[in-house]
Motif scaffolding. Structure first.
Motif, PDB file in Angstrom:
ATOM      1  N   PRO A 160     -22.079 101.190 -19.327  1.00  6.83           N
ATOM      2  CA  PRO A 160     -21.050 102.161 -19.445  1.00  6.83           C
ATOM      3  C   PRO A 160     -22.094 103.345 -19.344  1.00  6.83           C
ATOM      4  CG  PRO A 160     -22.113 101.038 -21.560  1.00  6.83           C
ATOM      5  CD  PRO A 160     -22.798 100.798 -19.893  1.00  6.83           C
ATOM      6  N   SER A 161     -20.567 104.681 -19.276  1.00  4.50           N
ATOM      7  CA  SER A 161     -20.948 105.754 -19.016  1.00  4.50           C
ATOM      8  C   SER A 161     -20.821 106.937 -20.301  1.00  4.50           C
ATOM      9  CB  SER A 161     -20.566 106.443 -17.988  1.00  4.50           C
ATOM     10  OG  SER A 161     -19.291 106.733 -17.846  1.00  4.50           O
ATOM     11  N   LYS A 162     -20.476 107.307 -19.989  1.00  8.56           N
ATOM     12  CA  LYS A 162     -20.513 108.377 -21.443  1.00  8.56           C
ATOM     13  C   LYS A 162     -18.737 108.506 -21.261  1.00  8.56           C
ATOM     14  CE  LYS A 162     -21.738 113.493 -19.561  1.00  8.56           C
ATOM     15  NZ  LYS A 162     -22.770 114.627 -19.898  1.00  8.56           N
ATOM     16  N   TYR A 163     -18.179 108.498 -20.335  1.00 13.73           N
ATOM     17  CA  TYR A 163     -16.905 108.468 -20.036  1.00 13.73           C
ATOM     18  C   TYR A 163     -15.910 107.357 -20.417  1.00 13.73           C
ATOM     19  CZ  TYR A 163     -18.044 113.481 -18.312  1.00 13.73           C
ATOM     20  OH  TYR A 163     -18.384 115.187 -18.353  1.00 13.73           O
ATOM     21  N   ARG A 164     -16.389 106.405 -19.894  1.00 17.75           N
ATOM     22  CA  ARG A 164     -15.885 104.800 -20.123  1.00 17.75           C
ATOM     23  C   ARG A 164     -17.148 103.571 -20.362  1.00 17.75           C
ATOM     24  NH1 ARG A 164     -12.244 104.497 -15.617  1.00 17.75           N
ATOM     25  NH2 ARG A 164     -11.234 106.119 -14.329  1.00 17.75           N
ATOM     26  N   ASN A 165     -16.013 102.897 -21.112  1.00 19.23           N
ATOM     27  CA  ASN A 165     -17.096 101.898 -21.733  1.00 19.23           C
ATOM     28  C   ASN A 165     -17.137 100.544 -20.508  1.00 19.23           C
ATOM     29  OD1 ASN A 165     -18.525 101.260 -24.248  1.00 19.23           O
ATOM     30  ND2 ASN A 165     -16.682  99.398 -24.195  1.00 19.23           N
ATOM     31  N   ALA A 166     -17.728  99.465 -21.591  1.00 18.91           N
ATOM     32  CA  ALA A 166     -17.311  98.785 -20.682  1.00 18.91           C
ATOM     33  C   ALA A 166     -16.117  97.984 -20.900  1.00 18.91           C
ATOM     34  CB  ALA A 166     -19.011  97.739 -21.077  1.00 18.91           C
ATOM     35  N   SER A 167     -15.353  96.634 -19.996  1.00 18.21           N
ATOM     36  CA  SER A 167     -14.465  96.390 -19.921  1.00 18.21           C
ATOM     37  C   SER A 167     -13.819  95.892 -21.641  1.00 18.21           C
ATOM     38  CB  SER A 167     -13.869  95.154 -18.993  1.00 18.21           C
ATOM     39  OG  SER A 167     -14.614  95.667 -17.670  1.00 18.21           O
ATOM     40  N   GLY A 168     -12.496  96.203 -21.370  1.00 19.42           N
ATOM     41  CA  GLY A 168     -12.035  96.066 -22.534  1.00 19.42           C
ATOM     42  C   GLY A 168     -10.479  96.633 -22.558  1.00 19.42           C
ATOM     43  N   PRO A 215       6.576  97.834 -30.459  1.00 14.46           N
ATOM     44  CA  PRO A 215       7.131  96.436 -29.831  1.00 14.46           C
ATOM     45  C   PRO A 215       5.648  95.832 -28.322  1.00 14.46           C
ATOM     46  CG  PRO A 215       9.078  97.716 -29.958  1.00 14.46           C
ATOM     47  CD  PRO A 215       7.997  99.134 -29.983  1.00 14.46           C
ATOM     48  N   VAL A 216       5.473  96.719 -27.857  1.00 18.62           N
ATOM     49  CA  VAL A 216       4.217  96.280 -26.546  1.00 18.62           C
ATOM     50  C   VAL A 216       3.344  97.349 -26.689  1.00 18.62           C
ATOM     51  CG1 VAL A 216       3.776  95.058 -24.636  1.00 18.62           C
ATOM     52  CG2 VAL A 216       5.866  94.643 -25.866  1.00 18.62           C
ATOM     53  N   GLY A 217       2.202  97.256 -26.041  1.00 16.87           N
ATOM     54  CA  GLY A 217       1.089  98.106 -26.184  1.00 16.87           C
ATOM     55  C   GLY A 217       0.263  98.011 -25.283  1.00 16.87           C
ATOM     56  N   VAL A 218      -0.586  99.094 -24.570  1.00 21.40           N
ATOM     57  CA  VAL A 218      -1.313  98.551 -23.695  1.00 21.40           C
ATOM     58  C   VAL A 218      -2.637 100.030 -24.008  1.00 21.40           C
ATOM     59  CG1 VAL A 218      -2.407  98.196 -21.449  1.00 21.40           C
ATOM     60  CG2 VAL A 218      -0.465  97.179 -21.948  1.00 21.40           C
ATOM     61  N   GLY A 219      -3.567  99.299 -24.369  1.00 23.31           N
ATOM     62  CA  GLY A 219      -4.644 100.111 -24.899  1.00 23.31           C
ATOM     63  C   GLY A 219      -5.896  99.461 -24.025  1.00 23.31           C
ATOM     64  N   PHE A 220      -6.541 100.819 -23.652  1.00 21.78           N
ATOM     65  CA  PHE A 220      -7.735 100.985 -22.670  1.00 21.78           C
ATOM     66  C   PHE A 220      -8.579 100.563 -23.309  1.00 21.78           C
ATOM     67  CE2 PHE A 220      -3.679 101.013 -19.132  1.00 21.78           C
ATOM     68  CZ  PHE A 220      -4.442  99.759 -19.103  1.00 21.78           C
ATOM     69  N   LEU A 221      -9.668 100.361 -23.690  1.00 27.46           N
ATOM     70  CA  LEU A 221     -10.778 100.261 -24.786  1.00 27.46           C
ATOM     71  C   LEU A 221     -11.820 100.671 -23.541  1.00 27.46           C
ATOM     72  CD1 LEU A 221     -10.087  97.742 -27.076  1.00 27.46           C
ATOM     73  CD2 LEU A 221      -9.167  99.569 -27.394  1.00 27.46           C
ATOM     74  N   GLY A 222     -12.084  99.973 -22.073  1.00 28.96           N
ATOM     75  CA  GLY A 222     -13.135 100.542 -21.417  1.00 28.96           C
ATOM     76  C   GLY A 222     -12.751 100.023 -20.222  1.00 28.96           C
ATOM     77  N   THR A 223     -12.901 100.837 -19.102  1.00 27.05           N
ATOM     78  CA  THR A 223     -12.647 100.933 -17.415  1.00 27.05           C
ATOM     79  C   THR A 223     -13.894 100.917 -16.729  1.00 27.05           C
ATOM     80  OG1 THR A 223     -11.379 103.083 -17.566  1.00 27.05           O
ATOM     81  CG2 THR A 223     -10.415 101.372 -18.116  1.00 27.05           C
ATOM     82  N   GLY A 224     -14.407 101.095 -17.468  1.00 26.02           N
ATOM     83  CA  GLY A 224     -16.108 101.508 -16.347  1.00 26.02           C
ATOM     84  C   GLY A 224     -16.517  99.670 -15.600  1.00 26.02           C
ATOM     85  N   ALA A 225     -17.848 100.431 -15.118  1.00 28.33           N
ATOM     86  CA  ALA A 225     -18.190  99.167 -14.590  1.00 28.33           C
ATOM     87  C   ALA A 225     -19.736  98.452 -15.354  1.00 28.33           C
ATOM     88  CB  ALA A 225     -19.107  99.790 -13.241  1.00 28.33           C
ATOM     89  N   ALA A 226     -20.782  97.713 -14.482  1.00 27.47           N
ATOM     90  CA  ALA A 226     -21.462  96.983 -15.326  1.00 27.47           C
ATOM     91  C   ALA A 226     -22.411  97.950 -16.650  1.00 27.47           C
ATOM     92  CB  ALA A 226     -22.605  96.592 -14.079  1.00 27.47           C
TER      93      ALA A 226
END
Length: 452
Positions: A220-228, A207-218
């Motif tokens: 992107p790194s190999k572990y975190r994509n840009a915000s989304g 019914p409801v879901g939150v998917g973190f596509l990117g939690t990095g800063a300005a």
């Protein structure tokens, strides 16, 4: 037809003709440089490559030429970045449902339709040699004795996920600690939100879901994509199916994006695999918090893919309903400039400032103002009773978002901001708070300087 016009230009191009096998400018039956051609790399959509027109053009090159096809239909999708894959495997070992494995796939075999195959290989001519591209596929150009394709270092599509995850967690005592914590409490116990099962199944949200596509800063790194952040809101039908113990079809209901840094579409593809178009087609809005590039550069790719998914699903071009884009005023100008060179880009824009009040969809249902229309559209499609943009302390025209659903839950997204009294007031009694945390406590001075 546009494609026919392009081919007429190619057929008449003298420079291209010199490299083609079937041209008549040399007595040997080929162009003046035809014998020198070892490879042709086709960065070409599958529907174009499989057309009889394109296949006929393939036949104009010597049979010895290696054709390499690059497109999302046939190219391999292995886990290219080993460190990122290992990190995801570790997280997946901790909690498979919260941290799904990315979608991976082997390169597909290229099979031309009968009409195209006939055009590509006329009578007594061997068919063209077509190889789908994969990361680390090499085109060897020298020495002459070694000219050809080298696939010896291409990656296996499916890595040893279990080995990566268990090996990374093999520190003494880790297994016991995990077992104890899982026995004590399920980290998701009591939550009504469902998260994607992920992996190669690409199964959908509840019914409801939150998917973190990117939690990095300005950067992107190999572990975190840009915000989304992808917010998935299932339909009433899908929710009923879940309650009845049935599995609904992926793509039912809808969703929206909260920011879309560069690479957002790729992250959705890794999360949902073959269900990507169903997910993109179910999007109803893209909400951009401010004009820093790491929060909006991926929006264009999402908008273009949304139109493509809708048309592929059978929508006539005249009936296509563009995605709603909610963002700061300068974003509209930027999108219009992009649309001037990309005619397929379509969107309906709503300035965040018009959504600054806390009106719900019912109170302004009779209005035809842009904000009222957007609120009414999102209320009908997603059940959102409140869609509010709240001015926050970052760069000029920065906003957070407050979303309240008809079923009672409330989600607050801060965007980038210093502590904000306005957001605290608007977000009171939130069910879910998604808040930035760019700088750790020891970097307070940097946080103050950069309004984080």
């Amino acid at each position: 037809m546009r494609l026919t016009g392009v081919w007429q230009e190619l057929e008449q191009d003298a420079l291209m003709g010199a490299y083609r096998y079937g041209t008549a400018d040399a007595a040997a039956g080929g162009g003046s440089h035809a014998a020198a051609v070892a490879f042709v790399v086709h960065i070409t959509p599958q529907e174009v490559f499989c057309s009889a027109l394109y296949a006929g053009w393939l036949a104009s090159f010597a049979p010895s030429v290696e054709h390499v096809l690059v497109n999302e239909t046939v190219s391999g999708r292995p886990a290219v970045f080993a460190a990122a894959a290992a990190n995801q495997a570790r997280l997946h070992a901790l909690h498979p449902r919260i941290f799904p494995l990315p979608f991976v796939a082997d390169a597909a075999t290229v099979v031309l339709p009968a009409s195209a195959a006939a055009a590509a290989a006329p009578a007594a001519t061997p068919p063209p040699r077509v190889t789908p591209a994969s990361p680390l596929l090499k085109l060897c150009l020298a020495p002459a004795s070694n000219i050809g394709l080298d696939a010896s270092e291409t990656l296996a599509a499916t890595p040893d996920w279990d080995g990566l995850g268990r090996g990374a967690l093999a520190t003494a005592g880790v297994d016991e600690a995990l077992a104890d914590s899982r026995a004590a409490a399920d980290p998701t116990a009591g939550l009504t939100a469902e998260l994607p099962d992920g992996g190669n199944g690409g199964t959908g949200f509840g019914p409801v879901g939150v998917g973190f596509l990117g939690t990095g800063a300005a950067i992107p790194s190999k572990y975190r994509n840009a915000s989304g952040v992808y917010l998935r809101i299932g339909s009433g039908e899908q929710q009923q199916q879940q309650e009845d113990g049935e599995e609904g079809e992926d793509g039912q209901g809808g969703g929206l994006l909260l920011d879309a840094g560069e690479g957002t579409l790729g992250q959705l593809a890794r999360l949902h695999g073959p269900c990507l178009d169903a997910v993109i087609g179910g999007l109803r809005a893209v909400c951009i918090s401010h004009m820093h590039a790491d929060h909006h550069l991926g929006a264009v790719a999402v908008l273009l893919r949304h139109r493509r998914a809708a048309l592929a699903a059978g929508s006539a071009s005249g009936a296509y309903k563009p995605l709603v884009v909610i963002g700061p005023r300068p974003l509209r100008r930027w999108l219009l400039e992009y649309a001037s060179i990309e005619p397929a880009l379509a969107f309906v824009f709503c300035d965040c400032q018009l959504l600054a009040d806390s009106s719900d969809s019912a109170s302004d249902a009779a209005s035809d103002a842009p904000a009222a229309c957007v609120r009414a559209q999102l209320a009908e499609a997603l059940g959102l009773q409140q869609v509010q943009a709240v001015s926050v302390v970052h760069c000029p025209l920065s906003y957070g978002f407050v979303l309240r659903h008809a079923s009672g839950w409330k989600l607050v997204y801060s965007g980038d901001t210093r502590p904000s009294d306005a957001l605290i007031a608007a977000g009171a009694e939130a069910t879910v708070l998604i808040h930035e945390a760019t700088f750790e406590d020891s970097l307070t001075a940097d946080a103050l300087d950069k309004n984080h």
